[in-house]
Scaffold this active site. Structure first.
Site, PDB file in Angstrom:
ATOM      1  N   HIS A 195       9.139  -3.499   3.606  1.00 54.57           N
ATOM      2  CA  HIS A 195       8.777  -3.731   2.208  1.00 54.57           C
ATOM      3  C   HIS A 195      10.046  -4.028   1.399  1.00 54.57           C
ATOM      4  O   HIS A 195      10.043  -4.900   0.520  1.00 54.57           O
ATOM      5  CB  HIS A 195       8.112  -2.492   1.609  1.00 54.57           C
ATOM      6  CG  HIS A 195       6.856  -2.048   2.290  1.00 54.57           C
ATOM      7  ND1 HIS A 195       6.800  -0.925   3.075  1.00 54.57           N
ATOM      8  CD2 HIS A 195       5.603  -2.558   2.288  1.00 54.57           C
ATOM      9  CE1 HIS A 195       5.565  -0.750   3.525  1.00 54.57           C
ATOM     10  NE2 HIS A 195       4.813  -1.741   3.075  1.00 54.57           N
ATOM     11  N   MET A 240       0.839  -1.204   0.000  1.00 48.11           N
ATOM     12  CA  MET A 240       0.000   0.000   0.000  1.00 48.11           C
ATOM     13  C   MET A 240       0.873   1.253   0.000  1.00 48.11           C
ATOM     14  O   MET A 240       0.406   2.354   0.300  1.00 48.11           O
ATOM     15  CB  MET A 240      -0.936   0.010   1.208  1.00 48.11           C
ATOM     16  CG  MET A 240      -1.928  -1.156   1.183  1.00 48.11           C
ATOM     17  SD  MET A 240      -3.481  -0.803   2.007  1.00 48.11           S
ATOM     18  CE  MET A 240      -2.918  -0.504   3.672  1.00 48.11           C
ATOM     19  N   SER A 270       4.054   1.289   8.072  1.00 44.65           N
ATOM     20  CA  SER A 270       3.776   2.625   7.520  1.00 44.65           C
ATOM     21  C   SER A 270       3.043   3.463   8.552  1.00 44.65           C
ATOM     22  O   SER A 270       3.164   4.684   8.586  1.00 44.65           O
ATOM     23  CB  SER A 270       2.931   2.500   6.247  1.00 44.65           C
ATOM     24  OG  SER A 270       3.573   1.654   5.321  1.00 44.65           O
ATOM     25  N   ARG A 271       2.261   2.826   9.410  1.00 46.27           N
ATOM     26  CA  ARG A 271       1.453   3.561  10.395  1.00 46.27           C
ATOM     27  C   ARG A 271       2.279   4.085  11.566  1.00 46.27           C
ATOM     28  O   ARG A 271       1.772   4.882  12.353  1.00 46.27           O
ATOM     29  CB  ARG A 271       0.308   2.683  10.916  1.00 46.27           C
ATOM     30  CG  ARG A 271      -0.785   2.471   9.865  1.00 46.27           C
ATOM     31  CD  ARG A 271      -1.991   1.743  10.436  1.00 46.27           C
ATOM     32  NE  ARG A 271      -3.140   1.817   9.558  1.00 46.27           N
ATOM     33  CZ  ARG A 271      -3.532   0.836   8.737  1.00 46.27           C
ATOM     34  NH1 ARG A 271      -2.867  -0.296   8.686  1.00 46.27           N
ATOM     35  NH2 ARG A 271      -4.590   0.989   7.970  1.00 46.27           N
ATOM     36  N   GLY A 281       4.687 -10.223   4.139  1.00 44.22           N
ATOM     37  CA  GLY A 281       5.387 -10.198   5.420  1.00 44.22           C
ATOM     38  C   GLY A 281       4.634 -10.944   6.508  1.00 44.22           C
ATOM     39  O   GLY A 281       3.401 -10.914   6.548  1.00 44.22           O
TER      40      GLY A 281
HETATM   41  P1  AMP Z   1       1.397  -2.849   3.551  1.00 43.48           P
HETATM   42  O1  AMP Z   1       1.966  -1.819   2.616  1.00 43.48           O
HETATM   43  O2  AMP Z   1       1.399  -2.424   4.984  1.00 43.48           O
HETATM   44  O3  AMP Z   1       0.089  -3.400   3.070  1.00 43.48           O
HETATM   45  O4  AMP Z   1       2.410  -4.071   3.508  1.00 43.48           O
HETATM   46  C1  AMP Z   1       2.761  -4.689   2.302  1.00 43.48           C
HETATM   47  C2  AMP Z   1       3.515  -5.952   2.595  1.00 43.48           C
HETATM   48  O5  AMP Z   1       4.694  -5.645   3.343  1.00 43.48           O
HETATM   49  C3  AMP Z   1       2.688  -6.947   3.427  1.00 43.48           C
HETATM   50  O6  AMP Z   1       2.941  -8.256   2.949  1.00 43.48           O
HETATM   51  C4  AMP Z   1       3.257  -6.740   4.810  1.00 43.48           C
HETATM   52  O7  AMP Z   1       3.136  -7.876   5.643  1.00 43.48           O
HETATM   53  C5  AMP Z   1       4.713  -6.458   4.509  1.00 43.48           C
HETATM   54  N1  AMP Z   1       5.335  -5.743   5.626  1.00 43.48           N
HETATM   55  C6  AMP Z   1       4.914  -4.599   6.205  1.00 43.48           C
HETATM   56  N2  AMP Z   1       5.689  -4.287   7.258  1.00 43.48           N
HETATM   57  C7  AMP Z   1       6.621  -5.270   7.352  1.00 43.48           C
HETATM   58  C8  AMP Z   1       7.707  -5.534   8.244  1.00 43.48           C
HETATM   59  N3  AMP Z   1       7.996  -4.731   9.255  1.00 43.48           N
HETATM   60  N4  AMP Z   1       8.447  -6.645   8.025  1.00 43.48           N
HETATM   61  C9  AMP Z   1       8.157  -7.489   7.009  1.00 43.48           C
HETATM   62  N5  AMP Z   1       7.152  -7.298   6.139  1.00 43.48           N
HETATM   63  C10 AMP Z   1       6.396  -6.204   6.300  1.00 43.48           C
END
Ligand code: AMP
Length: 290
Positions: A37, A30, A186-187, A147
Site C-alpha cells: 500500500h 481496506m 494484509s492476509r 496494485g
Molecule cells: P487491499 O487493502 O488489499 O484492498 O489493497 C488495496 C490496494 O493495494 C489494491 O489496489 C491492491 O492491489 C494494492 N496492494 C495490495 N498488496 C499489494 C502489493 N503487495 N503490492 C502492490 N500493491 C498491493
C-alpha cells in the site's frame, strides 16, 4: 494529515483543492496497511498535489463464508504509515456512511467478474466495482492507484472507469514482495510459521512457469499444469487455480503468442492467497509492464 469519516466532507475538501488548481491522487484500501500500500501512496505523492487514502473494509466484496469479521484492522498503525508517506487526507467511513440502505444499489460487472477469482468468489467483483464506483464519485476527478497484485481487480476497475465514464485515470502499480518473494498482503498475517513457508510456493510456481516459457514452452495448458502441480505438491496448500490468460480479457489462452498473465490462487491455512506475473514472449518477467 486530516482524518475524515463523512462523504460530504471529503467531497467538499477535494473540490476546494481542485478549484485551487491542485491535482488529486487517490489510493483506495481496506487498511491493515503494509509496504505494498505504501508504494501506491508513494507514487501518488510523487505525481499529485493532494493525496487521499481511503480505508474501508467493504462488506459487499466478501462472500458469506469469507473472512469479513476476521479481516485484520489496525487504524493507528495505518495512520502512522499514511503520515510517513505524506498523505494529506485519510477517509475512514463506517459501513452505514457508505451503505445507508439495507439493500444497497450495486454495480454488475458481467462476465469478466466470473473468471479466475470470480469462480470461487461469486459476486466479489460486483462488490469491488460498487465500492470503487462510490469512492470515485467521492474522490472526484483524480488519478487512482491500484496494485497489480490484484490483477483481475485492476482489469475490472479499468473497465469500470471506461464503461461508466468516470473522470479518473487508473494507474497500475507493481507488486511489492517480501525479501523471500512472497507478495505482500494484509492476509499474510493469518499464516502460521509452516504456512508462511508453504506460501512461497505461489511465487515459485510463477517463476518456474516463466523459466519454462523462457525455454520455449508455448502451450498454455502445459504451463498451467506445471504451476498447478507445483502448488499441489505442497501438503499445506490447496490449489484454487493456475491460469494462463489474456492480459485484458482474462480469457484462457491456448498458445502463447503475445503478453500473457500467469495467475495463481491457493488456500494456505486460513488465508486465500493470490499472485501473478505478466510474461512477454521472450519469457522475461514483466510484472507491471502493461
Ligand atoms: P487491499 O487493502 O488489499 O484492498 O489493497 C488495496 C490496494 O493495494 C489494491 O489496489 C491492491 O492491489 C494494492 N496492494 C495490495 N498488496 C499489494 C502489493 N503487495 N503490492 C502492490 N500493491 C498491493
Amino acid at each position: 494529515m486530516r482524518l475524515l469519516t463523512r462523504i460530504a466532507d471529503v467531497q467538499r475538501a477535494l473540490d476546494k483543492e481542485r478549484e485551487a488548481g491542485r491535482r488529486v491522487g487517490f489510493v483506495p484500501t481496506m487498511g491493515f496497511l503494509h509496504a505494498g500500500h505504501g508504494s501506491l501512496m508513494h507514487r501518488a505523492r510523487a505525481e499529485n498535489d493532494i493525496v487521499v487514502v481511503s480505508i474501508f473494509v467493504n462488506p459487499l466484496q466478501f462472500g458469506a463464508n469469507e473472512d469479513l469479521a476476521a479481516y485484520p484492522r489496525d487504524l493507528d498503525s495505518d495512520l502512522s504509515l499514511c503520515e510517513s508517506e505524506g498523505v494529506d487526507i485519510v477517509f475512514n467511513p463506517d459501513v452505514t456512511e457508505m451503505y445507508p440502505e439495507a439493500n444497497p444499489f450495486t454495480v454488475t460487472v458481467g462476465e469478466i467478474g466470473t473468471k479466475l477469482c470470480g469462480r470461487t468468489r461469486p459476486g466479489h467483483f460486483d462488490g469491488v466495482a460498487t465500492v470503487v464506483a462510490k469512492l470515485f464519485n467521492i474522490a472526484g476527478p483524480c488519478r487512482a492507484y491500484f496494485g497489480r497484485k490484484d490483477a483481475q481487480q485492476l482489469v475490472v476497475i479499468e473497465r469500470l472507469a471506461r464503461a461508466l465514464n468516470f473522470p479518473v485515470t487508473v494507474v497500475g502499480c507493481d507488486i511489492v514482495r517480501e525479501p523471500d518473494g512472497l507478495a505482500m498482503s494484509s492476509r499474510n498475517v493469518y499464516l502460521k510459521d509452516d504456512e508462511r513457508r508453504t506460501a512461497l510456493v505461489l511465487k515459485r510456481a510463477l517463476d518456474e512457469a516463466t523459466a519454462a516459457i523462457g525455454g520455449g514452452e508455448r502451450d498454455a495448458r502445459r504451463i498451467e499444469r506445471l504451476m498447478g502441480s507445483r502448488i499441489s505438491s505442497e501438503p499445506l496448500a490447496k490449489l484454487d487455480y493456475a491460469a494462463v490468460v489474456d492480459t485484458e480479457t482474462l480469457d484462457d489462452l491456448e498458445q502463447l503468442a503475445g503478453p500473457a498473465l500467469l495467475a495463481v490462487a491457493a488456500w494456505v491455512g486460513k488465508a486465500r492467497l493470490i499472485d501473478n506475473t505478466t510474461v512477454t514472449l521472450q519469457g522475461a518477467s514483466s510484472e507491471g509492464s502493461s
